[in-house]
Design an enzyme around this catalytic site. Structure first.
Site, short mmCIF file in Angstrom:
data_model
loop_
_atom_site.label_atom_id
_atom_site.label_comp_id
_atom_site.label_asym_id
_atom_site.label_seq_id
_atom_site.Cartn_x
_atom_site.Cartn_y
_atom_site.Cartn_z
N ARG A 59 0.86 -1.19 0.00
CA ARG A 59 0.00 0.00 0.00
C ARG A 59 0.90 1.24 0.00
O ARG A 59 1.13 1.84 -1.03
CB ARG A 59 -0.94 -0.02 1.21
CG ARG A 59 -2.10 0.94 1.09
CD ARG A 59 -1.75 2.40 1.35
NE ARG A 59 -1.40 2.66 2.74
CZ ARG A 59 -0.96 3.84 3.16
NH1 ARG A 59 -0.80 4.85 2.31
NH2 ARG A 59 -0.63 4.02 4.43
N GLU A 60 1.45 1.59 1.17
CA GLU A 60 2.36 2.75 1.19
C GLU A 60 3.51 2.54 0.20
O GLU A 60 3.90 3.46 -0.52
CB GLU A 60 2.92 2.94 2.61
CG GLU A 60 3.95 4.05 2.74
CD GLU A 60 3.38 5.46 2.74
OE1 GLU A 60 2.41 5.70 3.49
OE2 GLU A 60 3.87 6.30 1.98
N HIS A 110 -6.67 -0.25 2.78
CA HIS A 110 -6.54 1.10 3.32
C HIS A 110 -7.47 2.00 2.51
O HIS A 110 -7.32 2.10 1.29
CB HIS A 110 -5.08 1.52 3.14
CG HIS A 110 -4.75 2.84 3.69
ND1 HIS A 110 -4.65 3.97 2.91
CD2 HIS A 110 -4.47 3.23 4.95
CE1 HIS A 110 -4.32 5.01 3.68
NE2 HIS A 110 -4.20 4.58 4.92
N SER A 154 -7.92 6.24 11.60
CA SER A 154 -6.67 6.99 11.74
C SER A 154 -6.88 8.43 11.28
O SER A 154 -7.65 8.69 10.36
CB SER A 154 -5.62 6.31 10.85
OG SER A 154 -4.39 6.95 10.96
N HIS A 159 6.55 8.70 8.56
CA HIS A 159 7.39 8.99 7.38
C HIS A 159 8.78 9.43 7.83
O HIS A 159 9.00 9.81 8.98
CB HIS A 159 6.70 10.03 6.49
CG HIS A 159 5.66 9.39 5.63
ND1 HIS A 159 5.87 9.09 4.31
CD2 HIS A 159 4.42 8.92 5.94
CE1 HIS A 159 4.79 8.49 3.82
NE2 HIS A 159 3.89 8.37 4.79
N HIS A 218 39.83 -2.24 15.05
CA HIS A 218 38.53 -2.93 15.01
C HIS A 218 38.72 -4.39 14.62
O HIS A 218 38.15 -5.29 15.24
CB HIS A 218 37.61 -2.25 13.99
CG HIS A 218 37.08 -0.93 14.45
ND1 HIS A 218 35.74 -0.65 14.53
CD2 HIS A 218 37.71 0.19 14.85
CE1 HIS A 218 35.57 0.58 14.96
NE2 HIS A 218 36.75 1.12 15.16
C1 HCA Z 1 -1.80 8.20 2.60
C2 HCA Z 1 -1.44 8.86 3.89
C3 HCA Z 1 -0.85 7.99 4.96
C4 HCA Z 1 -1.93 7.27 5.76
C5 HCA Z 1 -1.44 6.60 7.00
C6 HCA Z 1 -2.45 5.85 7.80
C7 HCA Z 1 -0.06 8.93 5.86
O1 HCA Z 1 -0.94 8.07 1.74
O2 HCA Z 1 -2.96 7.86 2.44
O3 HCA Z 1 -3.51 5.53 7.29
O4 HCA Z 1 -2.17 5.58 8.97
O5 HCA Z 1 1.16 8.90 5.82
O6 HCA Z 1 -0.71 9.71 6.55
O7 HCA Z 1 0.03 7.04 4.40
CU CU Z 2 2.07 7.33 4.73
#
Ligand code: HCA
Ligand code: CU
Length: 384
Positions: A14-15, A74, A138, A200, A294
Site C-alpha cells: 500500500r504505502e 486502506h 486513523s 514517514h 577494530h
Molecule cells: C496516505 C497517507 C498515509 C496514511 C497513513 C495511515 C499517511 O498516503 O494515504 O492511514 O495511517 O502517511 O498519513 O500514508
Molecule cells: Cu504514509
C-alpha cells in the site's frame, strides 16, 4: 511490556506502492505477500480497491492465497470506498481522514464536526456489515493537527465502541520521538484501544519514532520493505527489526530473520533501486570491519564492534585488510586462513609492505595472499 506483544502492519503493498518507482504486477504482489508471510509479519496492508480495477483484483488474489497474515486494505473515510473494500473479503479495514489545517483546507474541506459525523457513519456502516472485521480509524497528518481537534475526533470515535484500533500518522515526517510518545501515551491512557503508528522519514526519525511509539504503549507499527513509500518513505521493516533486536533479541525472535536479505533484494530489484550502503543489516558494508584496531578486536570477539550478529540474518561478516588502516593481527588471521604459519616478524613486515602499497591504492585479497605466500616461501628457504 509493549515490545512483547506488538504487531507489524506491513504496508509495502500500500504505502510502498506509492514509492516513485513501484508498480507491482499481480505476480509480484503475490510473491512479496508470500515472502512477508513467511517472514512472519502479522498483517499486510494493500492499496484500496477504489484505486483501480487491478488494485481490486490484486486484493482478491492475495486474500485467496491462504496466507497466515491478516489482509487489510486502506481506504478513505467514505461509504463508497468502504463498500468496495468490504466486497473484497479482506479481514481488516484501515480508514483514514486528514485532520490538520493544511489537509482540511486543501484535501476535503470538512470541519472537525463534519469529520466526526462522517467517521461515525462510515464506521457504523462497516461494523453493521461485518461485525468480525478488524477496524481501524486513523487521522492523517496527526502531528500538524491541533491537539484539541485530535482529542475530539479520537474520543468521539472511541466512544462509538466500533473500532479495534486508532492510528496516528506522521504523514510528513515532522514528529520527534518525544512528540510521538506523548501522543501515543495519551491515546493509550484515554481509550484502551490498540494504537498504531505510521511514520514517514523526511527528517530521519521514522525508526526512532516507531520505537518511541512502542515504548509509549503502541501495539502496531507500519513498515515497508526498505522503507519505500511516498517521497523518501516510512519506517523500514529491516530498520525496525534492527532497532528492536538491539534492545533485546527476543523482541524479534517471532520473525524469520534470515528472510530479510531476500526481502530487501526483492524490492530493490522490483523497484530498480540498489540497497543503500547504509541500510540496516543488509547494506553492503553493514558487517565489514576495516581499521586494524577494530579488526583485531572483532577477530577476538565479534561482539566488540557488532551489536547485530550477521549469522542471525544468514549473512557473513568481512574483515577488510588490503588498505592503509590495516593491522598485523588481521594479516596474521589471513595467513592462518591460508594455512601459512609465519613468524610474527614476517607478518609485521608483510603488513608494513601492504600499508605502504595501499597508500597508492587498496590491495585485493589475491594480492595480499600472494605477498603472504611469497613471505612463506622466503621463510622456508632460510637455513635452519
Ligand atoms: C496516505 C497517507 C498515509 C496514511 C497513513 C495511515 C499517511 O498516503 O494515504 O492511514 O495511517 O502517511 O498519513 O500514508
Ligand atoms: Cu504514509
Amino acid at each position: 511490556m509493549p515490545f512483547n506483544h506488538y504487531s507489524i502492519i506491513e504496508s509495502t503493498l500500500r504505502e510502498g506502492e506509492q514509492f516513485s518507482t513501484a508498480t507491482f504486477t499481480t505476480g509480484q504482489k503475490l510473491e512479496i505477500a508470500g515472502m512477508l508471510d513467511q517472514f512472519g509479519v502479522e498483517m499486510l496492508e494493500m492499496t484500496s480497491p477504489s484505486a483501480s480495477p487491478q488494485s481490486e483484483a490484486d486484493i482478491r488474489a492475495v486474500v485467496n492465497a491462504g496466507l497466515r497474515a491478516r489482509i487489510l486494505t486502506h481506504i478513505r473515510c467514505n461509504l463508497e470506498d468502504a463498500r468496495r473494500a468490504l466486497d473484497t473479503g479482506v479481514q481488516g479495514l484501515d480508514v483514514v481522514i486528514g485532520t490538520s489545517p493544511q489537509l482540511i483546507q486543501h484535501s476535503h474541506g470538512k470541519s472537525i464536526r463534519q469529520i466526526i459525523d462522517l467517521a461515525a457513519e462510515v464506521m457504523g456502516y462497516i461494523r453493521g456489515q461485518r461485525p468480525d472485521i478488524i477496524l481501524r480509524f486513523s487521522t492523517e497528518d496527526t502531528f500538524r493537527s491541533r491537539e484539541a481537534d485530535l482529542l475530539r475526533v479520537y474520543l468521539a470515535i472511541a466512544d462509538l465502541g466500533l473500532v479495534n484500533r486508532l492510528g496516528v500518522a506522521d504523514t510528513v515526517g515532522v514528529a520527534t520521538p518525544t512528540q510521538v510518545a506523548a501522543m501515543v501515551h495519551q491515546l493509550v491512557r484515554l481509550t484502551h484501544l490498540d494504537i498504531e503508528f505510521h511514520g514517514h522519514n523526511d527528517s530521519g526519525c521514522a525508526i526512532a519514532n516507531a520505537c518511541a511509539a512502542l515504548e509509549a504503549g503502541a501495539t502496531h507499527i507500519d513498515t515497508t520493505i526498505l522503507g519505500i513509500g511516498e517521497r523518501n518513505g516510512i519506517t523500514p521493516l529491516g530498520g525496525l527489526i534492527a532497532r528492536l533486536y538491539t534492545l533485546d533479541r527476543t523482541y524479534v525472535s517471532k520473525y524469520n530473520l534470515r528472510l530479510l536479505p531476500a526481502l530487501d533484494q526483492l524490492i530493490a530489484d522490483t523497484c530498480e533501486i540498489g540497497i543503500p550502503f547504509s541500510n540496516y543489516i543488509t547494506g553492503a558494508s553493514a558487517f565489514i570491519h576495516k581499521a586494524g584496531i577494530h579488526a583485531k578486536a572483532v577477530l577476538a570477539d565479534p561482539g566488540t564492534y557488532e551489536i547485530l550478529r550477521p549469522e542471525d540474518f544468514g549473512l557473513n561478516r568481512e574483515i577488510a585488510i588490503g588498505h592503509r588502516l590495516t593491522g598485523w593481527n588481521a594479516i596474521r588471521d589471513r595467513a592462518e586462513t591460508l594455512g601459512l604459519s609465519l613468524p610474527d616478524d614476517t607478518i609485521r613486515e608483510v603488513t608494513r609492505t601492504i600499508k605502504k602499497r595501499a597508500d597508492d591504492a587498496p590491495l585485493s585479497l589475491a594480492a595480499i595472499d600472494d605477498l603472504l605466500r611469497e613471505a612463506a616461501g622466503a621463510v622456508q628457504e632460510q637455513p635452519v
